[in-house]
Design an enzyme around this catalytic site. Structure first.
Site, PDB file in Angstrom:
ATOM      1  N   ASN A 187       0.843  -1.202   0.000  1.00 45.34           N
ATOM      2  CA  ASN A 187       0.000   0.000   0.000  1.00 45.34           C
ATOM      3  C   ASN A 187       0.877   1.250   0.000  1.00 45.34           C
ATOM      4  O   ASN A 187       0.606   2.231   0.689  1.00 45.34           O
ATOM      5  CB  ASN A 187      -0.932  -0.002   1.231  1.00 45.34           C
TER       6      ASN A 187
ATOM      7  N   THR B 125     -11.305   3.602  16.685  1.00 48.71           N
ATOM      8  CA  THR B 125     -12.457   2.709  16.483  1.00 48.71           C
ATOM      9  C   THR B 125     -12.459   1.555  17.476  1.00 48.71           C
ATOM     10  O   THR B 125     -13.390   0.770  17.511  1.00 48.71           O
ATOM     11  CB  THR B 125     -12.479   2.142  15.044  1.00 48.71           C
TER      12      THR B 125
ATOM     13  N   TYR C  27     -11.275  -5.167  11.809  1.00 48.45           N
ATOM     14  CA  TYR C  27     -10.111  -4.263  11.845  1.00 48.45           C
ATOM     15  C   TYR C  27      -9.915  -3.754  13.267  1.00 48.45           C
ATOM     16  O   TYR C  27      -8.827  -3.876  13.838  1.00 48.45           O
ATOM     17  CB  TYR C  27     -10.309  -3.086  10.887  1.00 48.45           C
TER      18      TYR C  27
HETATM   19  C1  WQD Z   1     -15.441  10.118   7.557  1.00 50.52           C
HETATM   20  C2  WQD Z   1     -16.851  10.672   7.363  1.00 50.52           C
HETATM   21  C3  WQD Z   1     -18.398   9.102   6.409  1.00 50.52           C
HETATM   22  C4  WQD Z   1     -16.295   8.824   2.556  1.00 50.52           C
HETATM   23  C5  WQD Z   1     -12.099   5.341   9.183  1.00 50.52           C
HETATM   24  C6  WQD Z   1     -11.742   4.142  10.005  1.00 50.52           C
HETATM   25  C7  WQD Z   1     -10.775   4.516  11.099  1.00 50.52           C
HETATM   26  C8  WQD Z   1      -9.588   5.228  10.529  1.00 50.52           C
HETATM   27  C9  WQD Z   1     -10.035   6.427   9.714  1.00 50.52           C
HETATM   28  C10 WQD Z   1      -7.811   3.652  10.316  1.00 50.52           C
HETATM   29  C11 WQD Z   1     -17.957   9.680   7.737  1.00 50.52           C
HETATM   30  C12 WQD Z   1     -18.154  10.267   5.451  1.00 50.52           C
HETATM   31  C13 WQD Z   1     -16.653   9.170   3.845  1.00 50.52           C
HETATM   32  C14 WQD Z   1     -17.142   9.195   1.475  1.00 50.52           C
HETATM   33  C15 WQD Z   1     -18.634  10.242   3.027  1.00 50.52           C
HETATM   34  N1  WQD Z   1      -8.823   4.328   9.756  1.00 50.52           N
HETATM   35  N2  WQD Z   1     -17.799   9.866   4.078  1.00 50.52           N
HETATM   36  N3  WQD Z   1     -18.284   9.892   1.767  1.00 50.52           N
HETATM   37  O1  WQD Z   1     -15.074   6.081   8.825  1.00 50.52           O
HETATM   38  O2  WQD Z   1     -14.545   7.978  10.433  1.00 50.52           O
HETATM   39  O3  WQD Z   1     -12.806   6.250   9.988  1.00 50.52           O
HETATM   40  O4  WQD Z   1     -10.920   5.937   8.692  1.00 50.52           O
HETATM   41  O5  WQD Z   1      -7.330   3.786  11.412  1.00 50.52           O
HETATM   42  O6  WQD Z   1     -10.356   3.334  11.739  1.00 50.52           O
HETATM   43  O7  WQD Z   1     -12.920   3.668  10.614  1.00 50.52           O
HETATM   44  O8  WQD Z   1     -13.392   7.883   8.202  1.00 50.52           O
HETATM   45  O9  WQD Z   1     -12.973   9.128   6.147  1.00 50.52           O
HETATM   46  O10 WQD Z   1     -14.135   6.865   5.975  1.00 50.52           O
HETATM   47  O11 WQD Z   1     -15.377   8.834   6.924  1.00 50.52           O
HETATM   48  O12 WQD Z   1     -19.675  10.881   3.252  1.00 50.52           O
HETATM   49  O13 WQD Z   1     -16.870   8.898   0.271  1.00 50.52           O
HETATM   50  O14 WQD Z   1     -17.043  10.957   5.978  1.00 50.52           O
HETATM   51  O15 WQD Z   1     -19.765   8.730   6.440  1.00 50.52           O
HETATM   52  O16 WQD Z   1     -19.017  10.418   8.338  1.00 50.52           O
HETATM   53  P1  WQD Z   1     -14.096   7.035   9.371  1.00 50.52           P
HETATM   54  P2  WQD Z   1     -13.926   8.138   6.723  1.00 50.52           P
END
Ligand code: WQD
Length: 336
Positions: A37, A128, A150
């Site tokens: 990655n 998380t 995860y």
């Molecule tokens: C953020 C917000 C989505 C994408 C994850 C992992 C966490 C860490 C960080 C590893 C949410 C919204 C997202 C999109 C959207 N990873 N969203 N459209 O889910 O808080 O955390 O990544 O350590 O462990 O769980 O981050 O950036 O995926 O989402 O609306 O295309 O953006 O619903 O509210 P998340 P995210």
């Protein structure tokens, strides 16, 4: 005599930024990475940023013979362990892959460390592990309730560290529970570089801004938040990297163990980020409101007090700097 830090997954997004900050702090650093990655040319860019050759080895944390060779070749004083899979959705589809890489891989690192007499480790964990918030902001003593494989893999590794220390007091560890890393290095030479369609919000918006994706899908606007979209605690990757330098320094100085949130304490919504990114790239970015994403929660953010009080850690960069640095990365050098 400079201390030597081994970065597993050191060619990745957070690992590469931590490499730069460690070198700036005067450490000798060795990178190991399987480049599953990460792009190989990140090594050249790290050499460019630090104006010094990079010591690195391509290999896998599942390859015990490779790990033994690395520890035989370098007098490592501490390890910062980044090498892991980190996509929540993918972990639901492939729990065995996540256990193997994240748990067995980490166990291999710890065994190689023990065989080499190295007992200082900083572990890359995640907010998380807390699961559905009982209260906000998350403090480090919040109930642990992992929902995804995860998050479970990270809890398993944290538990292993605690049990290891109970069995042998020579072990010292720092567990850093990240909130939402975002942004890129000021040089625009390194940044988040997902191989395929990003899961995370900022790299997805970045691809909309460069025209690689047609629009942002907003996963729900009916959450219990000010504008109805999900709220998260985004932390600039350079701030996050500096937190690792402070954590490993504390381990080496005090042989002390700590578990800390690394966040800003401020939550931003999807629309907050979209607006900030529009300012950064100077254009309106298209979006569509879609259904909620399975597993998402309304809002979470950190109580950053423990990292401040224990390490003196303060995240200094706000959302606009995260978006501007991301745009500088994806628009100038990324596509070179
Ligand atoms: C953020 C917000 C989505 C994408 C994850 C992992 C966490 C860490 C960080 C590893 C949410 C919204 C997202 C999109 C959207 N990873 N969203 N459209 O889910 O808080 O955390 O990544 O350590 O462990 O769980 O981050 O950036 O995926 O989402 O609306 O295309 O953006 O619903 O509210 P998340 P995210």
């Amino acid at each position: 005599m400079s201390k030597t830090i081994l970065l597993t997954g050191g060619a990745g997004y957070i690992g590469s930024h931590t490499y730069v900050e460690l070198k700036s702090a005067g450490y000798d650093v060795v990178i190991i990475d399987n480049f599953s990655n990460a792009r190989p040319d990140v090594i050249d860019r790290l050499a460019q940023i630090t104006d010094a050759p990079v010591t690195w080895h391509k290999g896998d944390v599942l390859d015990k013979a490779f790990l033994a060779k690395v520890f035989a070749q370098h007098a490592v004083d501490a390890v910062i362990h980044f090498a892991a899979k980190k996509a929540v959705g993918e972990s639901v589809e492939k729990p065995l892959d996540y256990f193997e890489t994240n748990c067995t891989g980490f166990s291999n690192i710890l065994m190689a460390m023990q065989a080499a007499g190295v007992f200082n480790v900083v572990f890359s964990s995640t907010a998380t592990v807390y699961g559905e918030p009982l209260s906000l902001p998350y403090t480090e003593d919040h109930r642990i309730a992992p929902v995804s494989p995860y998050a479970q893999s990270k809890v398993t590794c944290e538990t292993l560290l605690r049990q290891l220390k109970d069995s042998d007091p020579r072990w010292n560890y720092g567990v850093l529970r990240y909130f939402n890393p975002a942004g890129a290095h000021d040089s625009a030479l390194i940044g988040e570089d997902p191989n395929d369609i990003p899961n995370n919000l900022m790299p997805y918006i970045a691809k909309v801004a460069t025209g690689e994706l047609p629009h942002l899908n907003v996963f729900g606007d009916d959450y219990d938040t000010p504008d109805g979209t999900g709220v998260r605690d985004y932390i600039h990757v350079v701030d996050l990297a500096r937190g690792h330098v402070q954590s490993v320094g504390k381990l080496l100085d005090d042989q002390d163990t700590h578990i800390l949130n690394l966040g800003t304490g401020t939550g931003y919504s999807v629309f907050d980020m979209l607006r900030s990114y529009e300012k950064a790239c100077g254009t309106t970015l298209p979006f569509k409101i879609g259904p909620r994403r399975a597993g998402d929660i309304d809002c979470f953010y950190a109580d950053p007090a423990s990292a401040r009080d224990y390490l003196g850690f303060e995240a200094t960069r706000g959302l606009d700097e995260m978006c501007q640095s991301s745009w500088n990365w994806v628009s100038r050098v990324r596509n070179s």
